[in-house]
Design an enzyme around this catalytic site. Structure first.
Site, PDB file in Angstrom:
ATOM      1  N   ASP A 122      67.301 -19.036  76.886  1.00  0.00           N
ATOM      2  CA  ASP A 122      68.584 -18.433  77.698  1.00  0.00           C
ATOM      3  C   ASP A 122      69.278 -19.360  78.272  1.00  0.00           C
ATOM      4  O   ASP A 122      70.148 -18.800  78.938  1.00  0.00           O
ATOM      5  CB  ASP A 122      67.667 -17.364  78.146  1.00  0.00           C
ATOM      6  CG  ASP A 122      66.915 -16.537  77.582  1.00  0.00           C
ATOM      7  OD1 ASP A 122      65.948 -16.104  77.761  1.00  0.00           O
ATOM      8  OD2 ASP A 122      67.791 -15.810  76.509  1.00  0.00           O
ATOM      9  N   HIS A 136      58.518 -21.646  79.743  1.00  0.00           N
ATOM     10  CA  HIS A 136      58.294 -20.839  78.479  1.00  0.00           C
ATOM     11  C   HIS A 136      56.731 -20.643  78.499  1.00  0.00           C
ATOM     12  O   HIS A 136      56.140 -21.632  78.970  1.00  0.00           O
ATOM     13  CB  HIS A 136      58.812 -21.471  77.506  1.00  0.00           C
ATOM     14  CG  HIS A 136      58.847 -20.409  76.152  1.00  0.00           C
ATOM     15  ND1 HIS A 136      57.640 -20.093  75.527  1.00  0.00           N
ATOM     16  CD2 HIS A 136      59.936 -19.585  75.633  1.00  0.00           C
ATOM     17  CE1 HIS A 136      58.285 -19.420  74.405  1.00  0.00           C
ATOM     18  NE2 HIS A 136      59.584 -19.031  74.578  1.00  0.00           N
TER      19      HIS A 136
HETATM   20  C1  SDX Z   1      62.322 -15.586  76.551  1.00  0.00           C
HETATM   21  O1  SDX Z   1      57.681 -15.556  74.719  1.00  0.00           O
HETATM   22  C2  SDX Z   1      58.901 -15.946  73.901  1.00  0.00           C
HETATM   23  O2  SDX Z   1      58.777 -16.331  72.960  1.00  0.00           O
HETATM   24  C3  SDX Z   1      60.100 -15.238  74.539  1.00  0.00           C
HETATM   25  C4  SDX Z   1      61.618 -15.965  74.011  1.00  0.00           C
HETATM   26  C5  SDX Z   1      61.542 -15.164  72.817  1.00  0.00           C
HETATM   27  O3  SDX Z   1      62.447 -15.687  71.915  1.00  0.00           O
HETATM   28  O4  SDX Z   1      61.295 -14.022  72.395  1.00  0.00           O
HETATM   29  O5  SDX Z   1      61.350 -17.394  74.013  1.00  0.00           O
HETATM   30  C6  SDX Z   1      62.570 -15.621  74.931  1.00  0.00           C
HETATM   31  O6  SDX Z   1      61.942 -14.780  77.044  1.00  0.00           O
HETATM   32  C7  SDX Z   1      62.468 -16.847  77.236  1.00  0.00           C
HETATM   33  C8  SDX Z   1      62.129 -16.867  78.415  1.00  0.00           C
HETATM   34  C9  SDX Z   1      63.037 -16.344  79.516  1.00  0.00           C
HETATM   35  N1  SDX Z   1      62.692 -16.198  80.813  1.00  0.00           N
HETATM   36  C10 SDX Z   1      63.198 -17.051  81.884  1.00  0.00           C
HETATM   37  O7  SDX Z   1      63.841 -17.838  81.597  1.00  0.00           O
HETATM   38  C11 SDX Z   1      62.607 -16.573  83.297  1.00  0.00           C
HETATM   39  C12 SDX Z   1      62.207 -17.690  84.081  1.00  0.00           C
HETATM   40  N2  SDX Z   1      61.115 -18.054  83.382  1.00  0.00           N
HETATM   41  C13 SDX Z   1      59.724 -17.889  83.850  1.00  0.00           C
HETATM   42  O8  SDX Z   1      59.737 -16.798  84.615  1.00  0.00           O
HETATM   43  C14 SDX Z   1      58.544 -18.283  83.287  1.00  0.00           C
HETATM   44  O9  SDX Z   1      58.714 -19.522  83.001  1.00  0.00           O
HETATM   45  C15 SDX Z   1      58.312 -17.414  82.115  1.00  0.00           C
HETATM   46  C16 SDX Z   1      58.300 -16.233  82.255  1.00  0.00           C
HETATM   47  C17 SDX Z   1      59.098 -17.850  81.009  1.00  0.00           C
HETATM   48  C18 SDX Z   1      56.981 -18.001  81.581  1.00  0.00           C
HETATM   49  O10 SDX Z   1      55.973 -17.481  82.488  1.00  0.00           O
HETATM   50  P1  SDX Z   1      54.363 -17.938  82.416  1.00  0.00           P
HETATM   51  O11 SDX Z   1      53.763 -18.595  81.097  1.00  0.00           O
HETATM   52  O12 SDX Z   1      53.607 -16.748  82.679  1.00  0.00           O
HETATM   53  O13 SDX Z   1      54.135 -19.114  83.268  1.00  0.00           O
HETATM   54  P2  SDX Z   1      53.831 -18.798  84.705  1.00  0.00           P
HETATM   55  O14 SDX Z   1      54.595 -17.835  85.344  1.00  0.00           O
HETATM   56  O15 SDX Z   1      52.420 -18.797  85.049  1.00  0.00           O
HETATM   57  O16 SDX Z   1      54.463 -20.150  85.461  1.00  0.00           O
HETATM   58  C19 SDX Z   1      53.657 -21.374  85.337  1.00  0.00           C
HETATM   59  C20 SDX Z   1      53.978 -22.316  86.788  1.00  0.00           C
HETATM   60  C21 SDX Z   1      53.970 -21.350  88.092  1.00  0.00           C
HETATM   61  O17 SDX Z   1      53.656 -22.268  88.908  1.00  0.00           O
HETATM   62  P3  SDX Z   1      52.208 -22.458  89.774  1.00  0.00           P
HETATM   63  O18 SDX Z   1      51.589 -21.138  90.000  1.00  0.00           O
HETATM   64  O19 SDX Z   1      51.360 -23.345  88.582  1.00  0.00           O
HETATM   65  O20 SDX Z   1      52.377 -23.367  91.059  1.00  0.00           O
HETATM   66  O21 SDX Z   1      55.260 -22.547  86.594  1.00  0.00           O
HETATM   67  C22 SDX Z   1      56.070 -22.087  87.735  1.00  0.00           C
HETATM   68  C23 SDX Z   1      55.256 -20.967  88.289  1.00  0.00           C
HETATM   69  O22 SDX Z   1      55.734 -20.522  89.644  1.00  0.00           O
HETATM   70  N3  SDX Z   1      57.218 -21.556  86.928  1.00  0.00           N
HETATM   71  C24 SDX Z   1      58.605 -21.782  87.454  1.00  0.00           C
HETATM   72  C25 SDX Z   1      59.483 -21.300  86.538  1.00  0.00           C
HETATM   73  N4  SDX Z   1      58.733 -20.892  85.521  1.00  0.00           N
HETATM   74  C26 SDX Z   1      57.371 -20.981  85.706  1.00  0.00           C
HETATM   75  N5  SDX Z   1      59.058 -22.256  88.593  1.00  0.00           N
HETATM   76  C27 SDX Z   1      60.177 -21.919  88.896  1.00  0.00           C
HETATM   77  N6  SDX Z   1      61.397 -21.485  88.097  1.00  0.00           N
HETATM   78  C28 SDX Z   1      60.691 -21.099  86.863  1.00  0.00           C
HETATM   79  N7  SDX Z   1      61.996 -20.737  85.877  1.00  0.00           N
END
Ligand code: SDX
Length: 428
Positions: A364, A307
């Site tokens: 989710d 998140h």
């Molecule tokens: C919602 O914003 C809100 O409030 C949203 C929400 C709401 O109520 O409105 O809460 C609803 O959208 C919840 C999120 C639903 N999405 C997912 O579950 C999709 C999977 N999650 C990711 O795509 C990700 O965690 C996000 C999009 C939710 C957040 O991404 P960020 O904040 O841009 O973080 P990032 O992509 O920069 O990740 C940081 C690190 C990275 O690794 P490094 O580059 O540091 O090595 O964490 C890793 C990412 O690769 N990472 C994950 C991961 N999420 C982040 N690795 C594996 N699986 C994951 N799910």
């Protein structure tokens, strides 16, 4: 002496005021930055940038705290109802009993949609994704509600547009579901409360009234409460920026629905179930999939995990996980993907990759398992997220409007080609 932030640029120093929120959040007010320094800030994805000051929802990502208008989500999920939470988010305080009754009655006057809208439902192929239908149908409401175009509408006029949208959304959502199945539309009944009416139109029968299991009604009510608002997330920011141009509420909410559709946002609840089903069909080896999620060369991500704000447990995920066990047990459902979800969570919470990045289950991760237990098909999950988020979107849009915030227009740093002269086609 109020706190300030000092920066030095090319030997000159500047000071900018620090803003402190009621929950002691701190922000540097850079509204005069470019005028004073010629510089802008750059923050792709707005990870460190506040778009507004808001009185609606407070998140503490480190502590895993979520409050709507000061009330903790745990209390509201336990003691309130979705309609009462919608009232709280939109009007700012919990209603009296009389106020809530009046609110329900006002909504029940507007639950029917214009008969001409049936042509839109009929025009979609049955394979059309429900989110694409929802975005189109909500925007089309403006065709039947010209009063919604009025940018300097009175609070009373705006309130009527709000009531109409709150009232018609369950009808539109349930008719999208019926349309996909080729089943007849069921009309709302003014004797029903909000949740019962939605279940009546979705799973009810044209020929007779159906009694719904209170466990199902309560679980759906709780899920909608948990999704009702979440401060400046992607779709809410979309609603606000579209509203900031003077676009009407229906158009702004339609844009928010489109933003929510993405798998990184609300679309994740559908992606989680598809992921869990895939892992189950692949033999249920959770360790293999955890390793794929960690592998930078593998595009697989653990959907429902991570998140932008929560660097601790998403408080909503905790409540939904508990509700999951409760609902499936009471309904006598044994869903194998629930066990896979729990194994993934257990593995991830002890794996350094996830621990170091503070990746926890989000709203989710478990919600789809409950939606499925309640009888909804996977493609309807994100539409249900939108149904829950509607009062939050509305409250945020109204706040922007009543605060007369300027049109949103971020700046950029240009990194493209510098000036060059046109070359005639035959000379290239
Ligand atoms: C919602 O914003 C809100 O409030 C949203 C929400 C709401 O109520 O409105 O809460 C609803 O959208 C919840 C999120 C639903 N999405 C997912 O579950 C999709 C999977 N999650 C990711 O795509 C990700 O965690 C996000 C999009 C939710 C957040 O991404 P960020 O904040 O841009 O973080 P990032 O992509 O920069 O990740 C940081 C690190 C990275 O690794 P490094 O580059 O540091 O090595 O964490 C890793 C990412 O690769 N990472 C994950 C991961 N999420 C982040 N690795 C594996 N699986 C994951 N799910």
């Amino acid at each position: 002496m109020s706190e300030t932030a000092k920066i030095t640029l090319q030997g000159q120093s500047y000071e900018f005021p620090v803003v402190t929120g009621t929950e002691n959040e701190k922000a540097i007010d850079i509204s005069k930055l470019r005028d004073q320094t010629g510089y802008i800030t750059l923050d792709t994805g707005f990870k460190n940038t506040g778009a507004t000051a808001s009185q609606i929802t407070f998140l503490d990502g480190e502590q895993g705290i979520l409050k709507y208008r000061g009330y903790k989500i745990e209390e509201l999920a336990e003691k309130s109802s979705f309609l009462e939470v919608a009232y709280l988010l939109i009007y700012g305080d919990l209603p009296t009993k009389d106020g809530l009754d009046k609110f329900q009655k006002r909504i029940n006057k507007h639950t029917v949609i214009h008969e001409d809208m049936k042509k839109f439902f009929d025009a979609f192929p049955y394979t059309a994704h429900p989110m694409g239908q929802l975005a189109s149908l909500v925007s089309s409401l403006s065709a039947f509600s010209p009063e919604s175009f009025n940018t300097d509408a009175s609070k009373e006029d705006n309130d009527l547009v709000v009531i109409k949208l709150l009232a018609k959304m369950p009808t539109i959502v349930s008719w999208i579901y019926k349309g996909a199945l080729g089943r007849p539309f069921i009309y709302p009944k003014s004797k029903n409360d909000y949740i019962t009416n939605f279940m009546h139109m979705t799973f009810g029968k044209v020929t007779e009234d159906v009694e719904f299991d209170p466990v199902v009604l309560d679980a759906l009510d709780k899920l909608l409460i948990l999704h009702a608002d979440h401060e400046q997330n992607c779709s809410t920011s979309t609603v606000r920026i579209v509203g900031s141009s003077g676009a009407n509420l229906y158009a702004s909410i339609s844009a928010g629905i489109s933003a929510l559709w993405g798998p990184s946002h609300g679309g994740a609840n559908q992606a989680v179930i598809e992921m869990l089903e895939h892992i189950k069909n692949d033999g249920g080896d959770t360790e293999k999939w955890i390793n794929k999620a960690k592998d930078k060369n593998d595009e697989f991500r653990l959907m429902g995990f991570g998140h932008r704000v929560y660097k601790n447990f998403d408080p909503r995920a905790k409540i939904i996980k508990k509700a999951c066990d409760n609902v499936l047990e009471k309904l006598g459902i044994n869903d194998p993907v629930l066990e896979i979800a729990k194994k993934l969570e257990e593995a991830a919470l002890h794996d350094p990759y996830f621990v170091e990045r503070k990746l926890y289950p989000n709203v989710d991760f478990y919600s789809g398992i409950i939606y499925r237990a309640l009888g909804f098909p996977t493609e309807m999950f994100t539409v249900l997220f939108a149904l829950g988020r509607l009062p939050g979107w509305i409250a945020q849009w109204l706040e922007l409007r009543y605060n007369q915030e300027p049109i949103g227009r971020p700046r950029q740093v240009y990194t493209g080609k510098t000036e060059r002269n046109y070359v005639d086609l035959d000379k290239r």
